[in-house]
Design an enzyme around this catalytic site. Structure first.
Site, PDB file in Angstrom:
ATOM      1  CG  PHE A 150      -0.274   0.411   2.512  1.00 18.35           C
ATOM      2  CD1 PHE A 150      -0.053   1.748   2.811  1.00 18.35           C
ATOM      3  CD2 PHE A 150       0.147  -0.545   3.439  1.00 18.35           C
ATOM      4  CE1 PHE A 150       0.579   2.131   3.993  1.00 18.35           C
ATOM      5  CE2 PHE A 150       0.783  -0.176   4.614  1.00 18.35           C
ATOM      6  CZ  PHE A 150       0.999   1.161   4.884  1.00 18.35           C
ATOM      7  CE  LYS A 174      -2.985  -8.365  -4.692  1.00 18.78           C
ATOM      8  NZ  LYS A 174      -3.497  -7.343  -3.716  1.00 18.78           N
ATOM      9  CD  GLU A 177      -5.624  -6.093  -0.112  1.00 17.34           C
ATOM     10  OE1 GLU A 177      -4.582  -5.803  -0.752  1.00 17.34           O
ATOM     11  OE2 GLU A 177      -5.717  -7.101   0.601  1.00 17.34           O
ATOM     12  CB  CYS A 282      10.406  -0.359   2.939  1.00 20.91           C
ATOM     13  SG  CYS A 282      11.123   0.200   1.411  1.00 20.91           S
TER      14      CYS A 282
HETATM   15  P1  NAD Z   1       1.420  -6.651   2.898  1.00 16.14           P
HETATM   16  O1  NAD Z   1       2.452  -7.732   2.948  1.00 16.14           O
HETATM   17  O2  NAD Z   1       0.309  -6.698   3.879  1.00 16.14           O
HETATM   18  O3  NAD Z   1       0.728  -6.605   1.455  1.00 16.14           O
HETATM   19  C1  NAD Z   1       1.495  -6.562   0.274  1.00 16.14           C
HETATM   20  C2  NAD Z   1       0.721  -7.266  -0.841  1.00 16.14           C
HETATM   21  O4  NAD Z   1       0.548  -8.643  -0.500  1.00 16.14           O
HETATM   22  C3  NAD Z   1      -0.665  -6.691  -1.091  1.00 16.14           C
HETATM   23  O5  NAD Z   1      -0.884  -6.644  -2.483  1.00 16.14           O
HETATM   24  C4  NAD Z   1      -1.594  -7.684  -0.400  1.00 16.14           C
HETATM   25  O6  NAD Z   1      -2.842  -7.802  -1.052  1.00 16.14           O
HETATM   26  C5  NAD Z   1      -0.834  -8.992  -0.492  1.00 16.14           C
HETATM   27  N1  NAD Z   1      -1.038  -9.858   0.689  1.00 16.14           N
HETATM   28  C6  NAD Z   1      -1.175  -9.453   1.977  1.00 16.14           C
HETATM   29  N2  NAD Z   1      -1.327 -10.530   2.784  1.00 16.14           N
HETATM   30  C7  NAD Z   1      -1.271 -11.620   2.004  1.00 16.14           C
HETATM   31  C8  NAD Z   1      -1.347 -13.020   2.257  1.00 16.14           C
HETATM   32  N3  NAD Z   1      -1.517 -13.493   3.480  1.00 16.14           N
HETATM   33  N4  NAD Z   1      -1.267 -13.858   1.214  1.00 16.14           N
HETATM   34  C9  NAD Z   1      -1.087 -13.398  -0.040  1.00 16.14           C
HETATM   35  N5  NAD Z   1      -1.004 -12.074  -0.341  1.00 16.14           N
HETATM   36  C10 NAD Z   1      -1.092 -11.191   0.661  1.00 16.14           C
HETATM   37  O7  NAD Z   1       2.214  -5.270   2.993  1.00 16.14           O
HETATM   38  P2  NAD Z   1       1.591  -3.806   3.112  1.00 16.14           P
HETATM   39  O8  NAD Z   1       1.035  -3.627   4.481  1.00 16.14           O
HETATM   40  O9  NAD Z   1       0.747  -3.486   1.951  1.00 16.14           O
HETATM   41  O10 NAD Z   1       2.932  -2.918   2.963  1.00 16.14           O
HETATM   42  C11 NAD Z   1       3.735  -2.536   4.036  1.00 16.14           C
HETATM   43  C12 NAD Z   1       4.946  -3.437   4.156  1.00 16.14           C
HETATM   44  O11 NAD Z   1       5.686  -3.422   2.928  1.00 16.14           O
HETATM   45  C13 NAD Z   1       5.928  -2.997   5.220  1.00 16.14           C
HETATM   46  O12 NAD Z   1       6.362  -4.131   5.928  1.00 16.14           O
HETATM   47  C14 NAD Z   1       7.076  -2.382   4.425  1.00 16.14           C
HETATM   48  O13 NAD Z   1       8.340  -2.417   5.064  1.00 16.14           O
HETATM   49  C15 NAD Z   1       7.073  -3.247   3.221  1.00 16.14           C
HETATM   50  N6  NAD Z   1       7.729  -2.601   2.101  1.00 16.14           N
HETATM   51  C16 NAD Z   1       8.962  -3.056   1.747  1.00 16.14           C
HETATM   52  C17 NAD Z   1       9.644  -2.449   0.723  1.00 16.14           C
HETATM   53  C18 NAD Z   1      10.995  -2.955   0.305  1.00 16.14           C
HETATM   54  O14 NAD Z   1      11.462  -2.523  -0.729  1.00 16.14           O
HETATM   55  N7  NAD Z   1      11.629  -3.839   1.043  1.00 16.14           N
HETATM   56  C19 NAD Z   1       9.067  -1.375   0.023  1.00 16.14           C
HETATM   57  C20 NAD Z   1       7.799  -0.938   0.396  1.00 16.14           C
HETATM   58  C21 NAD Z   1       7.138  -1.562   1.448  1.00 16.14           C
END
Ligand code: NAD
Length: 499
Positions: A150, A174, A177, A282
């Site tokens: 997000f 994808k 959401e 991040c």
């Molecule tokens: P998230 O892991 O909750 O979601 C990321 C994606 O995965 C979304 O599209 C979501 O729909 C999907 N998803 C979530 N849970 C899932 C599951 N159980 N099974 C399958 N798909 C699933 O992450 P978020 O809350 O959207 O983003 C924040 C996180 O992203 C933080 O931890 C941040 O550090 C990390 N982030 C990392 C970087 C990097 O480059 N390392 C960059 C940006 C954000």
């Protein structure tokens, strides 16, 4: 009935018939602004089949023609920058100027992808044997998938799709959401730039859509950015289904401040890096490791009044420095961490919990917080908070400070602030972290370098964009050829060598 953010498959919007959908909020007001479709298995398959059907002719399109599409896409994003940034701000909450900055960082990846004809050039050796030449070429993989978080609804998809597509792959995004609308605008702009139908598709959804993509036999590769537990799951599941996977996870980025640092420069750096985008980056600095009590005291003296004075409000207000958190759940989670820090015995030097904004009482706003005297066994130190909360840890010396950085489970980014070149060089060379800043607080590599962490911040072998991106989205082929015909060496039953 409110507007629904749907899929984009084979060059057009496709209405979902899954019967499942989620709410999309404006985090500044707490209002539901639209709904987002959640794909079912048939819709996952429709997206994959569209991408699969478009692959052969796109892969056969000359790299220069593919690159020209990227030039047009860059111009279109620039021409529409203001409106696109508004889309990001409305659903994510970050300030308009920050949203524009994130789109600009994405455009820089497109600029890199414009060089694809050069980037795909292989290697040739003439006469590896008599009349035998050898060459290596990089070819696209097929259907590539991007699953994105997000916090960067524009930039992170643009880390992936331009390189994948310019390299000759087709792509399914994808998006999160929580803020899905940018993905559809991007699809429209890809089409306007000249990408044939099926080359760039968007599938909206939750974990069911993700699982469908991970298990689909016609998906070749998966790029993921998100939280570490999801990243690890995506990596394991994708690999178990024979896909190439790069999965970038969460972070806890430490900034080490040595006693000889310029304290004004260091505190300026912390302000932007810890509180910009409400800490939802991040590469945010969430831990300041002050080497020596004097350094901690000087930092807190400088930071506390500035953090109390942060201008918090809706991202649409040009005066605002920090917008709301993305959702009510996330707001509650960050509040819970502040409560936990107090319970665990850290000193709450600035408390951002009690903030109410007139006219925005239902928004997910929070002030900035600073904890002092944080210890490494506290949850606020060990876990990623992803909010405007800075932990100051006091370390007796440089060695203890770097040990802390190295022993943390995450390894995304880190920074050192010092005037001592020896210390800076030693830190950069020995620290167990993927991206390092020296007097630079958020060392996010430019598009022509690669982005990625170490340890539990990245699962897989390839970082994103730059040459690592080109390598991830292509496979190497080695060709050995004998010309002219007619050269005979007889049948040889042992391995060929140049004797
Ligand atoms: P998230 O892991 O909750 O979601 C990321 C994606 O995965 C979304 O599209 C979501 O729909 C999907 N998803 C979530 N849970 C899932 C599951 N159980 N099974 C399958 N798909 C699933 O992450 P978020 O809350 O959207 O983003 C924040 C996180 O992203 C933080 O931890 C941040 O550090 C990390 N982030 C990392 C970087 C990097 O480059 N390392 C960059 C940006 C954000």
């Amino acid at each position: 009935m409110s507007e629904i953010v749907n899929h984009y498959i084979n060059g057009r919007i496709v209405e979902s018939s899954s019967g499942r959908q989620g709410n999309v909020f404006n985090p500044a007001t707490g209002e539901i602004v639209r709904q987002v479709a959640f794909a079912n298995t048939a819709e996952v398959d429709a997206a994959v089949q569209a991408a699969r059907g478009a692959f052969a002719s796109w892969a056969a399109t000359p790299p220069l023609s593919r690159a020209r599409v990227m030039f047009r896409l860059k111009s279109l994003l620039e021409d529409n920058m203001d409106e696109l940034a508004k889309v990001v701000t409305e659903e994510h909450g970050k300030t308009h100027v920050d949203a524009k900055g994130s789109i600009t960082r994405g455009i820089e990846v497109i600029e890199f992808a414009c060089g694809m004809p050069q980037l795909l050039k292989g290697e040739v050796t003439e006469d590896v044997g008599a009349g035998i030449d050898a060459y290596c070429i990089r070819q696209p993989l097929g259907v590539c998938v991007g699953i994105t978080p997000f916090n960067f609804p524009a930039m992170v998809p643009l880390w992936m799709a331009p390189i994948a597509i310019a390299a000759g792959n087709t792509f399914i995004l994808k998006p999160s959401e929580k803020d899905p609308s940018f993905s559809l605008r991007l699809a429209e702009l890809f089409k306007e730039a000249g990408v044939p139908d099926g080359v760039f598709n968007v599938l909206q959804g939750d974990k069911d859509a993700v699982n469908g993509l991970l298990e689909h036999p016609d998906v070749a590769a998966v790029s993921f950015v998100g939280a570490t537990p999801t990243a690890e799951y995506i990596y394991r599941t994708g690999c178990a289904h024979n896909k190439r996977v790069q999965a970038l996870g969460g972070a806890k980025n430490h900034m080490v401040i040595l006693p000889d640092a310029d304290m004004d420069q260091a505190s300026d750096a912390i302000m932007g890096a810890a509180y910009g985008s409400a800490g939802e980056r991040c590469m945010a600095i969430s831990v300041a490791v002050a080497v020596g009590d004097g350094v901690a005291d000087q930092l807190i003296e400088r930071l506390a009044p500035r953090v109390r004075a942060l201008k918090v409000g809706p991202g649409t207000d040009p005066e605002v420095e920090m917008g709301p958190l993305v959702s009510k759940d996330h707001y509650d989670k960050v509040m819970g961490y502040i409560d936990a820090g107090v319970r665990e015995g850290a000193t709450l030097a600035v408390d951002g919990r009690d903030l109410s904004l007139q006219g925005y009482e239902n928004g997910y706003f929070m002030g900035g917080s600073i904890f002092d005297n944080v210890k490494t066994d506290m949850s606020i130190y060990r876990e990623e908070i992803f909010g405007p909360v800075l932990s100051v840890v006091r370390a007796p010396d440089y060695k203890a400070a770097t040990k802390m950085v190295n022993e943390h489970e995450f390894g995304n980014g880190t920074a050192i602030f010092t005037r001592d070149g020896d210390a800076a060089r030693h830190f950069a060379n020995s620290v167990q972290i993927g991206m390092v800043g020296i007097n630079v607080p958020i060392p996010v590599p430019m598009a022509f370098h690669s982005f990625g962490g170490w340890k539990r911040s990245l699962f897989g072998d390839h970082h994103m964009h730059g040459m690592e991106g080109v390598r991830f989205y292509t496979k190497m082929k080695a060709v050995t050829s004998r010309w002219p015909t007619g050269i005979r060496s007889g049948a040889d039953f042992s391995i060929p060598t140049l004797g």
